[in-house]
Design an enzyme around this catalytic site. Structure first.
Site, mmCIF file in Angstrom:
data_model
loop_
_atom_site.group_PDB
_atom_site.id
_atom_site.type_symbol
_atom_site.label_atom_id
_atom_site.label_comp_id
_atom_site.label_asym_id
_atom_site.label_seq_id
_atom_site.Cartn_x
_atom_site.Cartn_y
_atom_site.Cartn_z
ATOM 1 N N HIS A 20 0.837 -1.201 0.000
ATOM 2 C CA HIS A 20 0.000 0.000 0.000
ATOM 3 C C HIS A 20 0.878 1.260 0.000
ATOM 4 C CE1 HIS A 20 -3.746 2.248 1.107
ATOM 5 N NE2 HIS A 20 -2.854 3.096 1.619
ATOM 6 N N GLU A 21 1.816 1.328 0.934
ATOM 7 C CA GLU A 21 2.674 2.507 1.057
ATOM 8 C C GLU A 21 3.638 2.619 -0.118
ATOM 9 O OE1 GLU A 21 2.094 4.851 3.096
ATOM 10 O OE2 GLU A 21 0.598 3.754 4.263
ATOM 11 N N HIS A 24 1.898 4.204 -3.106
ATOM 12 C CA HIS A 24 1.792 5.667 -2.997
ATOM 13 C C HIS A 24 3.091 6.339 -3.458
ATOM 14 C CE1 HIS A 24 -2.086 6.019 -1.168
ATOM 15 N NE2 HIS A 24 -1.760 5.388 -0.055
#
Length: 195
Positions: A20-21, A24
């Site tokens: 997820h990170e 980004h």
């Protein structure tokens, strides 16, 4: 919980948070912002992304957080388009991996209960993280997705009230409202993936 379940949950939570990170930071880089890369956050190393207190909170209170990937919107080539894709990147990645793990679970011949349980948890955790982050309350990604349709100035003004919105979010989580709404969304998606 037995030891096996703890291990499975740790693996699933770590994987979901890291991808997820990373998503980004990677998408931010594609749109011209190298903040994550410059701070060593464009990495799949869990220790770069996990917040120890956030992880402990997740297992104790079923609510946790990671270190947010730094994004400088001033560096984005196109603010509105860049912020939209940067904000939705983590959510889309979690949905994608939930789908992939679901299809592996459905079509692969797996005899190991450990692997089966791991795939189920990977689906559930990725779906939870994706749906939770869709909530349009700062500091969650859903709020940034919504704000990407407005001016940079509007986003700045909204960010001034993020401390209050975080408190509202915490109250909603503790009251159980968030989990009730999420369950209504997550389980139909979970069943659809496995159809």
């Amino acid at each position: 919980m037995d030891f096996k379940t703890i291990i499975i949950q740790v693996i699933a939570v770590t994987f979901a948070i890291v991808v997820h990170e990373f998503a980004h930071g990677f998408v931010a880089m594609l749109f011209g912002d190298n903040s994550a890369k410059n701070e060593g956050r464009l990495s799949l190393n869990p220790f770069k992304h996990l917040d120890p207190l956030g992880v402990m909170s997740l297992f104790i209170f079923k609510f946790g957080w990671a270190k947010p990937v730094p994004v400088n919107s001033n560096n984005l080539k196109n603010y509105n388009v860049g912020m939209f894709f940067v904000s939705i990147a983590g959510i889309a990645t979690n949905f994608l991996f939930a789908f992939i793990f679901g299809k592996i679970l459905k079509y692969a011949s797996i005899n190991s209960t450990f692997i089966i349980d791991l795939l189920v948890y990977l689906m559930i955790i990725n779906l939870n993280l994706a749906v939770f982050n869709l909530i349009p309350i700062p500091p969650l990604d859903g709020s940034n997705i919504l704000l990407s349709f407005f001016s940079r100035r509007t986003a700045y003004e909204v960010s001034k009230y993020s401390r209050y919105s975080s408190l509202v979010l915490l109250i909603l989580i503790v009251s159980g409202s968030v989990s009730k709404i999420m369950n209504l969304v997550i389980w139909p998606i979970f069943e659809w993936i496995l159809k």
